[in-house]
Design an enzyme around this catalytic site. Structure first.
Site, PDB file in Angstrom:
ATOM      1  N   GLY A  40       0.778  -1.233   0.000  1.00 49.29           N
ATOM      2  CA  GLY A  40       0.000   0.000   0.000  1.00 49.29           C
ATOM      3  C   GLY A  40       0.813   1.289   0.000  1.00 49.29           C
ATOM      4  N   HIS A  56       2.743   0.740 -13.019  1.00 56.94           N
ATOM      5  CA  HIS A  56       3.491  -0.484 -13.330  1.00 56.94           C
ATOM      6  C   HIS A  56       4.993  -0.215 -13.175  1.00 56.94           C
ATOM      7  CE1 HIS A  56       4.282  -4.369 -15.100  1.00 56.94           C
ATOM      8  NE2 HIS A  56       5.242  -3.789 -15.793  1.00 56.94           N
TER       9      HIS A  56
HETATM   10  C1  GAR Z   1       4.403  -1.510  -6.903  1.00 60.81           C
HETATM   11  O1  GAR Z   1       5.768  -1.498  -7.186  1.00 60.81           O
HETATM   12  C2  GAR Z   1       3.611  -1.596  -8.183  1.00 60.81           C
HETATM   13  O2  GAR Z   1       4.199  -0.921  -9.251  1.00 60.81           O
HETATM   14  C3  GAR Z   1       3.602  -3.070  -8.426  1.00 60.81           C
HETATM   15  O3  GAR Z   1       3.413  -3.636  -7.153  1.00 60.81           O
HETATM   16  C4  GAR Z   1       3.991  -2.784  -6.169  1.00 60.81           C
HETATM   17  C5  GAR Z   1       2.933  -2.518  -5.118  1.00 60.81           C
HETATM   18  O4  GAR Z   1       3.437  -1.784  -4.064  1.00 60.81           O
HETATM   19  N1  GAR Z   1       2.579  -3.421  -9.348  1.00 60.81           N
HETATM   20  C6  GAR Z   1       2.700  -4.394 -10.250  1.00 60.81           C
HETATM   21  O5  GAR Z   1       3.686  -5.083 -10.370  1.00 60.81           O
HETATM   22  C7  GAR Z   1       1.483  -4.576 -11.135  1.00 60.81           C
HETATM   23  N2  GAR Z   1       1.798  -5.365 -12.276  1.00 60.81           N
HETATM   24  P1  GAR Z   1       2.474  -1.054  -3.036  1.00 60.81           P
HETATM   25  O6  GAR Z   1       1.409  -2.057  -2.588  1.00 60.81           O
HETATM   26  O7  GAR Z   1       3.377  -0.694  -1.906  1.00 60.81           O
HETATM   27  O8  GAR Z   1       1.864   0.147  -3.711  1.00 60.81           O
END
Ligand code: GAR
Length: 180
Positions: free
Chosen positions: A12, A96
């Site tokens: 999050g 992404h």
């Molecule tokens: C982030 O780095 C986002 O870009 C990635 O997951 C992470 C979530 O972090 N998303 C993907 O890989 C989607 N294909 P967060 O929960 O701390 O925001």
């Protein structure tokens, strides 16, 4: 004032960045995992949360999206399909962790390292029916250093994610609100 729903499956940190910028405009956080850190972060900030772990995620959440103008995927690991996609066409954004169109799909930072790339970054894009294929709204680049580990590169990318996601959302909202 816009109504923003954030969909997340992970820690999050992007939700936090969006909440810092938009506060009460973030009206709902939805997760497909009841153990997702994003839910705790939302509760701490008094944001309404919804957990939907069923297979038919989009259909299940649709009735809860009244008053929502924009959906921000933030570490959301399910594909968005009909009927949700059609109901919010052009109003679903994703962040992404690569410079799309390079390295779509899962663990993009690892893909970049394995490919021997010398730079990577992150992309905010509109969501369509493909995997990370929608129109690019905003990108930021980071260098890849010799000896980088996946964790170090991902952390470097995430700093940029938290910087550009709120700006991209602001740009989209301003554009939609601009007088014709
Ligand atoms: C982030 O780095 C986002 O870009 C990635 O997951 C992470 C979530 O972090 N998303 C993907 O890989 C989607 N294909 P967060 O929960 O701390 O925001």
């Amino acid at each position: 004032m816009a109504g923003i729903a954030v969909l997340g499956s992970g820690a999050g940190t992007n939700f936090e960045a969006l909440w810092e910028e938009f506060r009460e405009e973030v009206v709902l956080v939805i997760s497909d995992r009841r153990d997702a850190g994003v839910l705790e972060k939302a509760r701490e900030r008094g944001v309404r949360v919804l957990v939907e772990e069923g297979r038919d995620f989009g259909t299940q959440i649709l009735p809860h999206l009244e008053g929502v103008d924009l959906i921000c995927l933030a570490g959301f690991m399910k594909l968005v399909r009909e009927p949700l996609l059609g109901a919010f066409r052009g109003r679903i954004l994703n962040i992404h962790p690569s410079l799309l169109p390079d390295f779509p799909g899962l663990r993009a930072w690892e893909q970049a390292l394995e490919a021997g790339a010398t730079r990577s970054g992150c992309t905010v894009h509109l969501v369509d029916s493909g995997i990370d294929t929608g129109e690019v709204i905003w990108q930021a680049e980071v260098p890849i250093f010799k000896g980088d580990t996946p964790a170090r590169l991902h952390a470097r990318i995430q700093v940029e994610e938290r910087r550009i996601y709120p700006r991209a959302v602001r740009a989209i909202l301003d554009k939609k609100r601009a007088p014709k």
